[in-house]
Design a protein around this motif. Structure first.
Motif, short mmCIF file in Angstrom:
data_model
loop_
_atom_site.label_atom_id
_atom_site.label_comp_id
_atom_site.label_asym_id
_atom_site.label_seq_id
_atom_site.Cartn_x
_atom_site.Cartn_y
_atom_site.Cartn_z
N ASN A 45 35.64 42.54 51.49
CA ASN A 45 35.37 42.53 50.05
C ASN A 45 33.98 43.10 49.84
OD1 ASN A 45 37.46 41.63 48.29
ND2 ASN A 45 37.35 39.62 49.26
N ARG A 80 46.07 41.92 52.02
CA ARG A 80 45.91 41.15 50.78
C ARG A 80 46.85 41.66 49.69
NH1 ARG A 80 39.34 41.15 51.30
NH2 ARG A 80 39.16 39.25 52.55
N TYR A 87 43.07 35.85 43.84
CA TYR A 87 42.12 34.96 44.53
C TYR A 87 42.81 34.21 45.67
CZ TYR A 87 38.58 35.72 40.90
OH TYR A 87 37.64 36.28 40.07
N GLU A 88 44.06 33.80 45.45
CA GLU A 88 44.80 33.10 46.50
C GLU A 88 45.00 33.99 47.72
OE1 GLU A 88 46.50 30.01 46.86
OE2 GLU A 88 45.18 29.33 45.25
N ASN A 128 38.02 38.62 45.82
CA ASN A 128 36.94 37.80 45.25
C ASN A 128 36.48 38.26 43.88
OD1 ASN A 128 35.58 40.14 45.90
ND2 ASN A 128 33.86 39.12 46.89
N SER A 129 37.17 39.27 43.31
CA SER A 129 36.80 39.70 41.96
C SER A 129 37.96 40.48 41.35
CB SER A 129 35.55 40.58 41.98
OG SER A 129 35.85 41.87 42.47
N LYS A 130 38.03 40.45 40.04
CA LYS A 130 39.06 41.18 39.32
C LYS A 130 38.90 42.67 39.51
CE LYS A 130 40.99 41.79 34.66
NZ LYS A 130 40.87 41.37 33.23
N PHE A 140 40.12 43.69 42.98
CA PHE A 140 41.57 43.53 43.05
C PHE A 140 42.27 44.70 42.37
CE2 PHE A 140 45.29 41.61 40.65
CZ PHE A 140 46.19 41.77 41.71
N LEU A 156 45.22 37.20 38.26
CA LEU A 156 43.91 37.03 38.90
C LEU A 156 43.92 35.82 39.83
CD1 LEU A 156 41.06 38.09 39.15
CD2 LEU A 156 40.40 36.67 37.19
N GLY A 157 44.60 34.76 39.41
CA GLY A 157 44.71 33.59 40.27
C GLY A 157 45.44 33.91 41.56
N PRO A 163 37.97 35.35 51.58
CA PRO A 163 37.37 36.48 50.84
C PRO A 163 36.08 37.00 51.47
CG PRO A 163 37.02 34.42 49.66
CD PRO A 163 37.97 34.11 50.78
#
Length: 396
Positions: free
Chosen positions: A191, A340, A363-364, A368-370, A373, A359-360, A302
């Motif tokens: 990340n 990921r 993170y799962e 570590n950020s929108k 991602f 977004l959840g 992350p």
């Protein structure tokens, strides 16, 4: 009876007040950063303090001018001491970024060569003041003989050209250093949103904008139309706002993230030889890594980096890096993020989005950020997460 026009200093008006407030705040942040340097011996804080101070100091000339200093004190000698230190801006930009992106950075003796031009210019300004001060009538005038007939007539225009050329070169070198750094950390971190330090990018863009704006203004003012001092005020205002942003972000942004990371490995790309290992051994290591990634799912962390993964696998960092680069044909960042993204896709296929936000889910799965991602998902699937979800829904 003749009337006498009296000027008052200071004059707090629409032009002087914003500059005064912004410049004073800039000096405060320069002091805070300087305090951090003396407390922690953190070199980037020292360099940024000097950058902010010099940029704010340059605004001083215009601030006191808009406050009617020159009209009130017509024989002022302040022009001799408000020395343009722009020749130091370029080198300081370069060394600031270098000090952040270089492990255990320290100044060496040869680095002083970068600041020789500004030192020479400072000595020159002192010399012309001493000479002019020795001439009769100096106390009754604002600018002496050399200031008018040498400095303002010949030297200042020449220095302006040198400043622009120097700034252009240092900006090019500094941007090259930054983008090389971005490329390098992708070999080590899964990340990179925080580690890429968007602060550095914004910092460089701001100084690049101020440089280009200054050049544009000078071209317009010198070659096309004579700009009024109120029109030139905007550059001073933008510069003052910029140094406040730089002061705030520079003070509160942690740029010490990489201080314990060792980048000193060579990542050689070859289809025939990888650290003198055979293709069979390369494939064996690939299989070990694939099994570990699928079974242990380290990519869900992350903060996973190359060094941590090498310890988990009990494989040397350089061997692991070259296996990923040559065996999987990816850098470390893309390699981990591919797992990921696949994990996100699996959760979406299972309908997890009905209970969790996109977004959840990200993170799962280890993001570590929108921003990271969305960028990575689009890069690897050619679709945004929402577009991918729409395609999946229409296929059901």
């Amino acid at each position: 009876m003749s009337s006498i026009l009296l000027f008052e200093f200071p004059s707090f008006n629409l032009y002087s007040t914003p500059l005064l407030l912004l410049v004073l705040q800039a000096f405060i942040f320069a002091f805070l950063l300087l305090h951090r340097y003396f407390k922690n011996k953190y070199i980037p804080a020292l360099i940024l303090a000097l950058l902010i101070f010099i940029t704010g100091y340059h605004r001083t000339t215009y601030t006191i001018g808009f406050m009617d200093w020159y009209d009130t004190y017509r024989n002022t000698k302040i022009n001799y001491w408000l020395i343009a230190l722009t020749l130091a801006i370029g080198p300081l930009l370069f060394f600031y970024v270098k000090s952040i992106t270089t492990i255990n950075f320290k100044f060496v003796k040869k680095d002083i060569l970068h600041f020789v031009p500004v030192l020479i210019f400072m000595i020159y300004k002192i010399i012309i003041f001493i000479y002019d001060a020795s001439l009769p009538g100096f106390n009754e005038t604002q600018n002496g003989y050399l200031k008018l007939n040498l400095d303002e007539k010949y030297v200042q225009p020449l220095v302006g050209i040198i400043e622009n050329l120097q700034m252009l070169l240092y900006l090019a070198f500094t941007f090259q250093l930054y983008y090389h750094y971005k490329s390098k950390i992708r070999q080590f971190f899964s990340n990179t949103y925080k580690l890429e330090l968007n602060w550095i990018r914004n910092f460089l863009f701001i100084y690049a904008f101020l440089f280009l704006y200054s050049v544009f203004q000078n071209v317009i003012g010198n070659l096309i139309i004579d700009l009024h001092w109120t029109q030139r005020w905007w550059y001073q205002f933008f510069s003052a706002v910029a140094i406040i942003y730089i002061g705030i972000k520079g003070y509160f942004t942690n740029t010490n993230t990489l201080s314990n990371i060792n980048f000193d490995i060579n990542v050689r790309k070859s289809t025939k030889i990888v650290l003198e290992k055979t293709d069979k051994e390369l494939n064996e290591r690939k299989l070990i890594i694939e099994n570990f990634m699928n079974n242990e799912k380290p990519y869900l962390d992350p903060d996973l980096n190359l060094t941590q993964l090498s310890r988990m696998l009990n494989i040397q960092v350089q061997e692991l890096s070259e296996t990923i680069n040559n065996g999987f044909q990816k850098n470390f960042n893309d390699f981990i993020n591919s797992y990921r993204v696949q994990a996100v896709q699996n959760m979406l296929n299972e309908g997890k989005q009905k209970k969790m936000s996109l977004l959840g889910i990200a993170y799962e799965c280890g993001f570590n950020s929108k921003a990271t991602f969305n960028r990575v998902f689009r890069k690897l699937t050619s679709l945004s997460p929402s577009q991918y979800l729409q395609v999946q829904d229409s296929a059901r």
